[in-house]
Design an enzyme around this catalytic site. Structure first.
Site, PDB file in Angstrom:
ATOM      1  N   GLY A  80      -8.270  63.574  96.293  1.00 47.47           N
ATOM      2  CA  GLY A  80      -9.170  62.581  95.696  1.00 47.47           C
ATOM      3  C   GLY A  80      -8.464  61.240  95.684  1.00 47.47           C
ATOM      4  N   GLU A 100     -10.229  62.778 100.652  1.00 45.46           N
ATOM      5  CA  GLU A 100     -11.247  62.072  99.867  1.00 45.46           C
ATOM      6  C   GLU A 100     -12.624  62.582 100.300  1.00 45.46           C
ATOM      7  OE1 GLU A 100     -11.537  59.881  97.217  1.00 45.46           O
ATOM      8  OE2 GLU A 100     -13.649  60.068  97.744  1.00 45.46           O
ATOM      9  N   CYS A 119      -4.667  62.407  90.868  1.00 41.88           N
ATOM     10  CA  CYS A 119      -4.619  61.182  90.056  1.00 41.88           C
ATOM     11  C   CYS A 119      -6.013  60.767  89.608  1.00 41.88           C
ATOM     12  CB  CYS A 119      -3.977  60.055  90.857  1.00 41.88           C
ATOM     13  SG  CYS A 119      -2.286  60.423  91.303  1.00 41.88           S
ATOM     14  N   ASP A 149     -12.118  62.955  88.553  1.00 42.21           N
ATOM     15  CA  ASP A 149     -13.365  62.683  87.833  1.00 42.21           C
ATOM     16  C   ASP A 149     -13.439  63.601  86.612  1.00 42.21           C
ATOM     17  OD1 ASP A 149     -14.188  60.727  89.653  1.00 42.21           O
ATOM     18  OD2 ASP A 149     -14.974  62.242  91.021  1.00 42.21           O
ATOM     19  N   THR A 174      -1.762  53.482  91.562  1.00 39.00           N
ATOM     20  CA  THR A 174      -3.109  53.972  91.870  1.00 39.00           C
ATOM     21  C   THR A 174      -4.126  52.906  91.428  1.00 39.00           C
ATOM     22  OG1 THR A 174      -3.096  55.067  89.729  1.00 39.00           O
ATOM     23  CG2 THR A 174      -2.545  56.442  91.611  1.00 39.00           C
ATOM     24  N   GLU A 175      -5.262  52.837  92.113  1.00 38.55           N
ATOM     25  CA  GLU A 175      -6.281  51.852  91.734  1.00 38.55           C
ATOM     26  C   GLU A 175      -6.757  52.117  90.302  1.00 38.55           C
ATOM     27  OE1 GLU A 175      -6.223  52.922  94.920  1.00 38.55           O
ATOM     28  OE2 GLU A 175      -6.158  51.036  96.024  1.00 38.55           O
ATOM     29  N   GLU A 176      -6.954  53.388  89.969  1.00 37.88           N
ATOM     30  CA  GLU A 176      -7.430  53.710  88.611  1.00 37.88           C
ATOM     31  C   GLU A 176      -6.360  53.380  87.578  1.00 37.88           C
ATOM     32  OE1 GLU A 176     -10.421  54.780  87.338  1.00 37.88           O
ATOM     33  OE2 GLU A 176     -11.208  54.467  89.346  1.00 37.88           O
TER      34      GLU A 176
HETATM   35  N1  SAM Z   1      -6.908  58.937  92.890  1.00 35.59           N
HETATM   36  C1  SAM Z   1      -7.547  57.644  92.963  1.00 35.59           C
HETATM   37  C2  SAM Z   1      -6.940  56.713  91.938  1.00 35.59           C
HETATM   38  O1  SAM Z   1      -6.199  57.207  91.080  1.00 35.59           O
HETATM   39  O2  SAM Z   1      -7.187  55.503  92.002  1.00 35.59           O
HETATM   40  C3  SAM Z   1      -9.062  57.757  92.792  1.00 35.59           C
HETATM   41  C4  SAM Z   1      -9.545  58.362  91.514  1.00 35.59           C
HETATM   42  S1  SAM Z   1     -11.329  58.496  91.421  1.00 35.59           S
HETATM   43  C5  SAM Z   1     -11.670  58.455  89.744  1.00 35.59           C
HETATM   44  C6  SAM Z   1     -11.574  60.212  91.866  1.00 35.59           C
HETATM   45  C7  SAM Z   1     -11.695  60.374  93.367  1.00 35.59           C
HETATM   46  O3  SAM Z   1     -11.749  61.766  93.704  1.00 35.59           O
HETATM   47  C8  SAM Z   1     -12.962  59.749  93.917  1.00 35.59           C
HETATM   48  O4  SAM Z   1     -12.622  58.865  94.967  1.00 35.59           O
HETATM   49  C9  SAM Z   1     -13.782  60.935  94.402  1.00 35.59           C
HETATM   50  O5  SAM Z   1     -14.620  60.625  95.492  1.00 35.59           O
HETATM   51  C10 SAM Z   1     -12.701  61.935  94.749  1.00 35.59           C
HETATM   52  N2  SAM Z   1     -13.128  63.350  94.721  1.00 35.59           N
HETATM   53  C11 SAM Z   1     -13.877  63.946  93.767  1.00 35.59           C
HETATM   54  N3  SAM Z   1     -14.084  65.255  94.065  1.00 35.59           N
HETATM   55  C12 SAM Z   1     -13.424  65.475  95.237  1.00 35.59           C
HETATM   56  C13 SAM Z   1     -13.264  66.621  96.062  1.00 35.59           C
HETATM   57  N4  SAM Z   1     -13.827  67.796  95.734  1.00 35.59           N
HETATM   58  N5  SAM Z   1     -12.538  66.514  97.202  1.00 35.59           N
HETATM   59  C14 SAM Z   1     -11.973  65.322  97.538  1.00 35.59           C
HETATM   60  N6  SAM Z   1     -12.091  64.201  96.796  1.00 35.59           N
HETATM   61  C15 SAM Z   1     -12.801  64.264  95.656  1.00 35.59           C
END
Ligand code: SAM
Length: 256
Positions: free
Chosen positions: A37, A60, A117, A120, A229-231
């Site tokens: 993710g 992703e 990281c 969701d 990380t962006e978040e």
């Molecule tokens: N890790 C990054 C950060 O810390 O900035 C992004 C965090 S964002 C809140 C969660 C990310 O997980 C999203 O980009 C979402 O599309 C991805 N994601 C959610 N479920 C996933 C899955 N089953 N497989 C791959 N990516 C997933």
């Protein structure tokens, strides 16, 4: 998996692995780090120069976000082609739903680090099954991690951090009954597959980094997931709290 498109600088020259329906170009080394993710790829970009000898893969689920990260990486590679040719060649991003396909990408014990990281949070109870940490998924993380390898988790949702801790600590622990949507934990009942590591306080990672070795690397990686990380950056801007944990995969007694 044909990894040659992801890491062209690491392809073994003039070699093809021919299978029944494919001709694969093998790499000089396997991927050892996965950012699950990975979102917009901030962590991948930060890790690339810090771990130049490792191949690092972001996974992703969103197509457009994956395409953005692919473009970001190829732009960085072109920008540094002359001044530092190896830079950013060791990172790549693939679109995948890791909840379904993680073991399709990696063999048993292939990875040394997994990053989860700011997953969701899926707050509603009926959505908890969409969380990327569950007893079932712990089995997959344990499968692809080598003994001694670590899962790094960070979240700004305290309850989710606790949810992840309970699942990692309960997994494979014979003193604990694990269920996907309501793990019953009885603390201190025995050893599971994952061991929680004590970490430095926020801002004190530097003390670990100067010690060097495995602890130093862990301090550096913890600082990265908090700050790169962006978040993580968004949470800092909003003055929020970040809950970090690291779980080490214990050696499986069945392993030689
Ligand atoms: N890790 C990054 C950060 O810390 O900035 C992004 C965090 S964002 C809140 C969660 C990310 O997980 C999203 O980009 C979402 O599309 C991805 N994601 C959610 N479920 C996933 C899955 N089953 N497989 C791959 N990516 C997933």
């Amino acid at each position: 998996m044909d990894w040659s498109l992801c890491y062209p600088a690491f392809v073994v020259p003039d070699t093809q692995l021919v299978t029944e329906d494919h001709a694969l170009k093998p790499l000089t080394k396997p991927v050892t780090i996965a950012d699950i993710g990975c979102g917009f790829g901030g962590l991948l970009v930060a890790l690339s120069p810090l771990l130049p000898d490792e191949l690092i893969l972001g996974l992703e689920i969103r197509t457009q976000v994956t395409e953005y990260v692919e473009d970001r990486i190829s732009a960085l590679r072109s920008q540094h082609e002359i001044s530092s040719p190896g830079l950013y060649q060791n990172i790549a991003c693939l679109r995948a739903n890791t909840m379904k396909f993680l073991p399709n990408f990696f063999t048993r014990g292939q990875l040394s680090h997994i990053f989860l990281c700011f997953p969701d949070p899926h707050f509603k109870a009926r959505k908890h099954k969409a969380r990327i940490v569950s007893s079932t998924l712990c089995a997959e993380y344990a499968y692809v991690l080598k003994p001694g390898g670590c899962v790094y988790t960070i979240t700004d949702v305290e309850d989710l951090g606790e949810w992840m801790r309970r699942r990692f600590e309960a997994f494979g622990n014979s003193g604990v009954r694990g269920e996907d949507d309501g793990v019953e934990t009885r603390e201190g009942q025995g050893k599971g597959v994952f061991e929680k590591i004590e970490l430095p306080e926020e801002g004190k990672e530097g003390e670990w980094v100067v010690e060097g070795g495995e602890k130093g690397q862990m301090g550096m990686l913890v600082r990265c997931i908090r700050e790169e990380t962006e978040e993580g950056k968004k949470v800092s801007r909003n003055g929020g709290k970040k809950f970090v944990s690291v779980y080490r995969r214990r050696k499986d007694p069945a392993w030689p």
